[in-house]
Design an enzyme around this catalytic site. Structure first.
Site, short mmCIF file in Angstrom:
data_model
loop_
_atom_site.label_atom_id
_atom_site.label_comp_id
_atom_site.label_asym_id
_atom_site.label_seq_id
_atom_site.Cartn_x
_atom_site.Cartn_y
_atom_site.Cartn_z
N LYS A 46 45.26 40.08 46.78
CA LYS A 46 44.40 40.31 48.35
C LYS A 46 45.48 41.64 48.47
O LYS A 46 45.39 41.86 50.27
CB LYS A 46 44.97 39.28 49.26
N1 PMP Z 1 41.16 34.08 43.36
C1 PMP Z 1 41.85 33.62 44.67
C2 PMP Z 1 42.97 32.46 44.19
C3 PMP Z 1 40.87 34.01 44.93
O1 PMP Z 1 41.56 34.02 46.97
C4 PMP Z 1 39.87 35.13 45.57
C5 PMP Z 1 39.33 35.68 45.96
N2 PMP Z 1 38.41 35.40 47.04
C6 PMP Z 1 39.38 36.00 43.98
C7 PMP Z 1 40.08 34.87 43.06
C8 PMP Z 1 38.14 36.36 43.77
O2 PMP Z 1 39.03 37.72 43.35
P1 PMP Z 1 36.94 39.17 44.27
O3 PMP Z 1 37.65 38.08 45.83
O4 PMP Z 1 38.32 40.51 44.27
O5 PMP Z 1 36.31 38.28 42.79
#
Ligand code: PMP
Length: 467
Positions: A46
């Site tokens: 992120k």
């Molecule tokens: N793993 C974790 C620990 C996350 O916080 C997130 C995001 N919500 C994701 C995976 C998934 O990534 P994305 O939002 O890019 O699909």
């Protein structure tokens, strides 16, 4: 500035290593590699998203010094807080109450105000964390609502940085990219870039049991979401940041598989990762086992283990939730439940959407049941329940009207292998569970079936078909 130094920490986002898995992949024809996104400065992928969202908002006129508001499960908040520190913003974060205490404390440590909201409410409910974030952003002056679920700068971050970086590291040798599905930013943005370079790259999404994505990607069906423990992946609504059409395949994993794999990644591979990374690797291993192909698979490891010390890495928590192997006799699986009820060879009665109300009423009466799955040409369309028929008749429909307009989605799907322990959550949230073996419905479980099964077991009676 000294040679080799970065001008600030945001310049250290990205360029994460790719590492080969050696032990948890034993016996597979495929090679599985992981991209260590948990090594980003604030501990997740992120960081790329927050950097891009803030840079783009500033390019559109956002002035540093205001307030950043976000609905976040933790990682996006931490990443935005890093950007806020560098660029001079205040932060307000809204979180669902299922998130670990470590995540809440971390965001507070970063100087943010944190508002915690109930997880067990619909996304449209004014108490949901999505609604509260929206309200706060409307009420706060000089405010930027980052809105990672609907901000195109989220997938664009991965299109601009993660995709090119992976291409640089792997080139055309890469065959499959695997990512857990949350906002879908990772898979949609990274996948778009990689497919532009190599159209044959396959994108595999990993979704936890209880989330909406799996059934929708497989069959375009919107089933009833129910709660699960793994954090950061799976959704109970469809964010606009996910491009469902770009995903080639989806694999489903349950909490236990995710957490056991997370522990293996830490203890066998030395990768200090969190639950969604375990989920993604467990999904990749399942896929590789089923395909049997010799190919190169790359799995995104989203975040690190330190946020989950009190959960996944705490044996008491794992045991309480039935995730440890030495937990003693299990309650059995849905297959056992179906066997107890119908002797194992129970044909599932169904309706079709062209059936009349009268035909369906007669069928319900004949079999003494309250609902039927609706199947057209072998494809599951939904569920018809006696309450739907009642509602239609009361509102003036005649008994020769077809049921097409009355089909509902208040059901969850499970498999014969689903653990009975998990059914408690399923039945809390959905009226019935349809038991699917691939595309075929092999059973239907209601609350009373579950109660009956558990009562019989607790009563110590010998399991066997009921008369
Ligand atoms: N793993 C974790 C620990 C996350 O916080 C997130 C995001 N919500 C994701 C995976 C998934 O990534 P994305 O939002 O890019 O699909």
């Amino acid at each position: 500035m000294m040679r080799g130094a970065k001008s600030d920490i945001t310049q250290a986002v990205g360029n994460t290593p790719i590492v080969k898995l050696n032990k948890v992949t034993e016996g597979l024809a495929a090679d599985i590699y992981v991209k260590c996104e948990y090594l980003n400065p604030m501990g997740s992928h992120k960081d790329r998203v927050a950097r891009n969202m803030i840079q783009e908002a500033e390019a559109r006129g956002l002035k540093p010094g205001g307030t950043i508001v976000e609905a976040t499960s933790g990682n996006t908040g931490a990443a935005l807080a890093m950007m806020a520190a560098i660029r001079g913003y205040k932060c307000v974060f809204v979180m669902p109450d299922k998130m670990s205490q470590e995540k809440v404390s971390t965001l507070r440590a970063l100087g943010a105000k944190v508002v915690v909201c109930p997880t067990a409410v619909e996304p449209e409910d004014p108490r949901s964390y999505y609604s509260v974030a929206k309200r706060i952003s409307n009420e706060t002056a000089n405010c930027f609502y980052a809105n990672q679920y609907h901000n195109p700068d989220n997938p664009a971050a991965h299109y601009r940085s993660t995709g090119p970086e992976i291409w640089e590291q792997c080139g055309p040798e890469l065959d499959v990219l695997v990512a857990g599905l949350g906002t879908g930013g990772t898979i949609s943005g990274t996948g778009k870039f990689l497919k532009e370079r190599k159209p044959g790259v396959r994108l595999l999404g990993v979704d936890p049991v209880g989330s909406l994505y799996y059934d929708y990607i497989k069959d375009k069906r919107i089933t009833k979401p129910f709660s699960y423990k793994v954090e950061g992946i799976g959704e109970d609504f469809f964010p606009s940041t996910i491009n469902l059409d770009i995903i080639d395949e989806v694999v489903r994993v349950d909490d236990k598989e995710c957490f056991l794999m997370t522990r293996d990644l830490v203890r066998l591979e030395g990768l200090f990762v969190g639950g969604s990374s375990g989920a993604a690797v467990a999904g990749a291993v399942k896929y590789a086992k089923a395909s049997g192909k010799k190919e190169n698979i790359l799995v995104m490891l989203a975040d690190g283990a330190s946020k989950y010390i009190s959960k996944i890495f705490n044996d008491d928590w794992m045991r309480e939730n039935g995730f440890l192997e030495e937990e003693g006799p299990s309650l059995g699986t849905v297959k056992d439940l179906l066997a107890l009820r119908g002797g194992g060879s129970h044909k599932v009665e169904t309706a079709s959407s062209s059936d009349t109300i009268l035909a369906v009423v007669n069928k319900l009466k004949k079999f003494g049941i309250s609902q039927l799955p609706v199947v057209d040409d072998g494809r599951l369309r939904g569920l018809i329940h006696e309450s739907d028929l009642l509602k239609a008749l009361v509102s003036g429909r005649t008994q020769d009207a077809t049921i097409a307009e009355m089909i509902e989605s208040d059901y969850a799907t499970v498999t014969p292998q689903t653990k009975v322990e998990l059914m408690k959550n399923v039945m809390n949230d959905a009226k019935v569970a349809l038991v699917m073996d691939g595309p075929t419905i092999v059973g239907l479980v209601t609350k009373i079936d579950l109660i009956d099964f558990l009562a019989t077991r607790v009563g110590g009676k010998v399991a066997g078909p009921k008369p």
